[in-house]
Design a protein around this motif. Structure first.
Motif, mmCIF file in Angstrom:
data_model
loop_
_atom_site.group_PDB
_atom_site.id
_atom_site.type_symbol
_atom_site.label_atom_id
_atom_site.label_comp_id
_atom_site.label_asym_id
_atom_site.label_seq_id
_atom_site.Cartn_x
_atom_site.Cartn_y
_atom_site.Cartn_z
ATOM 1 N N PRO A 63 0.714 -1.242 0.124
ATOM 2 C CA PRO A 63 0.022 0.022 0.031
ATOM 3 C C PRO A 63 0.867 1.319 -0.133
ATOM 4 C CG PRO A 63 -1.030 -1.605 1.415
ATOM 5 C CD PRO A 63 0.185 -2.150 0.916
ATOM 6 N N VAL A 64 1.807 1.353 0.767
ATOM 7 C CA VAL A 64 2.708 2.398 0.677
ATOM 8 C C VAL A 64 3.549 2.636 -0.528
ATOM 9 C CG1 VAL A 64 4.988 1.438 1.621
ATOM 10 C CG2 VAL A 64 4.358 3.822 2.367
ATOM 11 N N LEU A 65 3.811 1.861 -1.465
ATOM 12 C CA LEU A 65 4.161 1.953 -2.399
ATOM 13 C C LEU A 65 3.249 2.429 -3.525
ATOM 14 C CD1 LEU A 65 6.396 1.844 -4.862
ATOM 15 C CD2 LEU A 65 5.940 -0.511 -5.339
ATOM 16 N N ALA A 66 1.951 1.870 -3.408
ATOM 17 C CA ALA A 66 0.950 2.124 -4.498
ATOM 18 C C ALA A 66 0.366 3.566 -4.408
ATOM 19 C CB ALA A 66 -0.296 1.062 -4.068
ATOM 20 N N ASP A 70 0.450 6.549 -7.368
ATOM 21 C CA ASP A 70 -0.674 7.203 -7.589
ATOM 22 C C ASP A 70 -0.656 8.669 -7.197
ATOM 23 O OD1 ASP A 70 -1.806 5.142 -8.691
ATOM 24 O OD2 ASP A 70 -2.896 4.665 -7.025
ATOM 25 N N ASP A 71 0.299 8.979 -6.489
ATOM 26 C CA ASP A 71 0.387 10.449 -5.968
ATOM 27 C C ASP A 71 1.100 11.671 -6.912
ATOM 28 O OD1 ASP A 71 0.823 11.964 -3.190
ATOM 29 O OD2 ASP A 71 2.537 12.486 -4.367
ATOM 30 N N PRO A 72 0.261 12.671 -7.084
ATOM 31 C CA PRO A 72 0.438 13.607 -8.037
ATOM 32 C C PRO A 72 1.843 14.083 -7.906
ATOM 33 C CG PRO A 72 -1.862 14.072 -6.955
ATOM 34 C CD PRO A 72 -1.190 12.912 -6.327
ATOM 35 N N HIS A 73 2.248 14.349 -6.811
ATOM 36 C CA HIS A 73 3.921 14.893 -6.576
ATOM 37 C C HIS A 73 4.713 13.904 -7.117
ATOM 38 C CE1 HIS A 73 7.782 16.431 -4.710
ATOM 39 N NE2 HIS A 73 7.784 15.305 -4.441
ATOM 40 N N CYS A 74 4.630 12.467 -6.999
ATOM 41 C CA CYS A 74 5.505 11.421 -7.483
ATOM 42 C C CYS A 74 5.140 11.435 -9.068
ATOM 43 C CB CYS A 74 5.194 10.157 -6.771
ATOM 44 S SG CYS A 74 5.657 10.317 -5.079
ATOM 45 N N GLY A 121 -1.554 7.225 -12.860
ATOM 46 C CA GLY A 121 -1.020 6.553 -11.973
ATOM 47 C C GLY A 121 -1.242 5.217 -12.224
ATOM 48 N N PHE A 122 -0.730 4.327 -11.256
ATOM 49 C CA PHE A 122 -0.599 2.813 -11.452
ATOM 50 C C PHE A 122 -1.935 2.104 -11.329
ATOM 51 C CE2 PHE A 122 1.021 -1.406 -9.841
ATOM 52 C CZ PHE A 122 1.262 -1.965 -11.164
ATOM 53 N N SER A 123 -2.776 2.545 -10.398
ATOM 54 C CA SER A 123 -3.934 1.618 -10.122
ATOM 55 C C SER A 123 -4.847 1.368 -11.012
ATOM 56 C CB SER A 123 -4.933 2.570 -8.742
ATOM 57 O OG SER A 123 -4.007 2.427 -7.707
ATOM 58 N N ASP A 165 -7.062 0.074 1.546
ATOM 59 C CA ASP A 165 -6.618 0.938 0.631
ATOM 60 C C ASP A 165 -6.288 0.361 -0.547
ATOM 61 O OD1 ASP A 165 -4.877 3.833 0.510
ATOM 62 O OD2 ASP A 165 -3.593 2.240 -0.576
ATOM 63 N N THR A 166 -5.790 -0.963 -0.753
ATOM 64 C CA THR A 166 -5.681 -1.867 -1.888
ATOM 65 C C THR A 166 -7.194 -1.555 -2.525
ATOM 66 O OG1 THR A 166 -3.765 -2.719 -1.238
ATOM 67 C CG2 THR A 166 -4.870 -3.853 -3.024
ATOM 68 N N ALA A 167 -8.137 -2.108 -1.863
ATOM 69 C CA ALA A 167 -9.691 -2.301 -2.329
ATOM 70 C C ALA A 167 -9.881 -0.767 -3.019
ATOM 71 C CB ALA A 167 -10.266 -2.678 -1.405
ATOM 72 N N LEU A 168 -9.670 0.242 -2.419
ATOM 73 C CA LEU A 168 -9.981 1.712 -2.774
ATOM 74 C C LEU A 168 -9.397 1.779 -4.229
ATOM 75 C CD1 LEU A 168 -10.076 3.444 0.232
ATOM 76 C CD2 LEU A 168 -12.163 2.999 -0.910
ATOM 77 N N ARG A 169 -8.248 1.508 -4.437
ATOM 78 C CA ARG A 169 -7.324 1.567 -5.789
ATOM 79 C C ARG A 169 -7.877 0.854 -6.577
ATOM 80 N NH1 ARG A 169 -3.454 5.253 -4.410
ATOM 81 N NH2 ARG A 169 -3.229 5.494 -2.001
#
Length: 502
Positions: A63-66, A70-74, A121-123, A165-169
């Motif tokens: 989850p911390v990598l996902a 998906d993060d706009p900054h990244c 993002g990756f999701s 978190d994974t389920a939301l993504r």
């Protein structure tokens, strides 16, 4: 597929790096892995899916990598990094024309791939692969905490936060998890069952090397899959493996003016300035040789297991995704060759889910405390070199579990819990024990612990909203995280204890 089944499990993980420095560790680490591993490995899976491959591999994304993928900054940061990669290749053209041309083509491909398929993002990318049945997703605790050293109440909260978190993504709650560091303590299967987790990974020695079948753990239906070290170590082991072949590109040697890597491994004890230039054709020959060797190893192992157990068996090979492309430049090419060749050799390539459906399940087992670290125990995360981190983590846990219950959601408490979970990440102790950017790791553990304590103190006096908002912009994964879920869980456990006592 008469020989048996093969499961490839890839574990994708980096700690929270956004807004915490760039070089030599920090966001640069994320962007290198993104460019050299995540983009080419996912491209490989998509191409094989387009050819009709299904149930291809089991893919864990912590989850911390996902959250970072998906993060706009990244997303902005990696786009800039890919463009800079192309510029660096241009700049090296007059001195290293062949290398510069190769790197320019690679950077251009990466930019086009990112801009056309990863811009949001990756999701969305992962969701399509999961929905199509090409990959099986694995989840895990939110910040990759070393679970055996957590209080069970906090362990359950961290896991639930990660699974949610994974389920939301991706729209799917994972049925399997990659237990951080493959770490296990007796009784953890009960928590997995309560969370709806049906399968998890342990290292081979936890099953005494008997990894031919998944095994129910204790009195639950939760299955443990063991990593087959005899096969897995052909690729990557503490002492040897394919990536050390003299023909492959050397990870550690740089052209410092451009940051590009011009050399091949050449030899184990060759100084960087004496290493020979990288030759792609020579490396490709090594890829083919090692792919054939790996397939032969899998087939031989499956035949041995079938003779021993009297039934078709299973081989599980599990690796960090970052090995393929980032650490081992030729890794994605090797991976494609293996995934194509195994079915031709009579081996069924499948996922952990597919292995269960195929009947690769044995009798129940009781597992010992274990991990996939040095000694296969907990010394990396609980040894004398990290006594200070262990003590700090214990203090953070006590404070987390002492947070007062609240009827209303409190953004200060939410950010405090977020900082606490980041402080408890297993990465910091690992990096210190392995002497890999140890100063950075100690700093990260300390800074999150300090921020956690600051916010807890502020919340106690009804203050800290502005400070919490500032920190949320820096350390902001898991927007759904609600501190009340931890205090409710804690209160429920205390109520149950009082009922039992009465």
């Amino acid at each position: 597929m008469s020989e048996g089944s093969f499961c490839l499990v890839l574990h994708s993980h980096l700690p929270w790096l956004a807004h915490h420095g760039a070089w030599p560790v920090g966001e640069e680490w994320l962007y290198q892995a993104w460019a050299h591993s995540y983009l080419p490995v996912v491209d490989l899976v998509e191409r094989l899916a387009a050819e009709g491959f299904a149930d291809l591999l089991t893919l864990g994304v912590t989850p911390v990598l996902a959250a970072q993928l998906d993060d706009p900054h990244c997303l902005r940061g990696v786009h800039d990094w890919l463009g800079d990669w192309q510029l660096r290749a241009h700049g090296a053209a007059s001195r290293l024309p062949d290398l510069a041309a190769r790197e320019h083509r690679a950077a251009r491909w990466a930019l086009e791939t990112f801009e056309t398929r990863w811009r949001h993002g990756f999701s969305p990318v992962l969701r399509r692969l999961v929905d199509a049945g090409v990959v099986e997703p694995l989840g895990g605790p939110a910040t990759h905490t070393f679970q055996p050293l957590l209080d069970p109440r906090l362990r359950a909260f961290a896991l639930e936060t990660g699974l949610r978190d994974t389920a939301l993504r991706i729209g799917t709650r994972p049925k399997g998890i990659w237990a951080p560091e493959c770490a296990y303590a007796p009784g953890m299967e009960e928590g997995y069952a309560a969370a709806g987790v049906e399968r998890f990974l342990v290292d081979g020695p936890a099953l005494r090397g008997d990894t031919a079948l998944a095994r129910p753990v204790g009195d639950t239906d939760v299955l443990a899959f063991g990593r087959d070290l005899e096969v897995s170590y052909r690729v990557w082991s503490p002492k040897a493996g394919y990536p050390g072949d003299p023909a492959y590109r050397d990870f550690h040697t740089y052209d410092h003016a451009s940051g590009l890597k011009p050399s091949r491994v050449t030899g184990t004890h060759i100084a960087p300035h004496d290493k020979k230039p990288y030759e792609p054709e020579r490396a490709l020959l090594a890829v083919r040789k090692h792919a054939l060797d790996f397939v032969d190893t899998v087939v031989t192992r499956l035949r041995e297991l079938k003779a021993r157990h009297g039934r078709p068996s299973l081989v599980v090979a599990a690796y960090d995704t970052e090995l393929y492309g980032h650490w081992w430049h030729e890794g994605p090419l090797w991976l494609e060759a293996v995934l194509r060749a195994l079915p031709e050799a009579g081996v069924r390539v499948t996922t952990l889910r597919g292995a269960v459906e195929a009947g690769h399940v044995g009798p129940a087992v009781h597992l010992p405390a274990s991990s996939w670290g040095s000694g296969k125990d907990w010394r990396v995360w609980h040894g004398p070199r990290v006594a200070d981190i262990v003590a700090g983590n214990e203090a953070v846990q006590r404070a987390l579990l002492a947070l007062p219950a609240s009827a209303d959601r409190d953004p200060v408490a939410d950010q405090a819990v977020r900082e606490g979970l980041l402080a408890l990440a297993s990465d910091w102790a690992f990096m210190v024990t392995k002497d890999s950017a140890a100063d950075y790791a100690r700093h990260r553990a300390e800074i999150h612990g300090d921020r956690f304590a600051e916010l807890v103190a502020a919340a106690r006096h009804g203050r800290g909203r502005a400070r919490a908002a500032d920190l949320r912009r820096v350390d902001g994964p898991f927007g759904h995280l609600d501190a009340r879920d931890l205090t409710r869980r804690d209160s429920a456990a205390e109520d149950e204890e009082r009922r039992c006592a009465s």
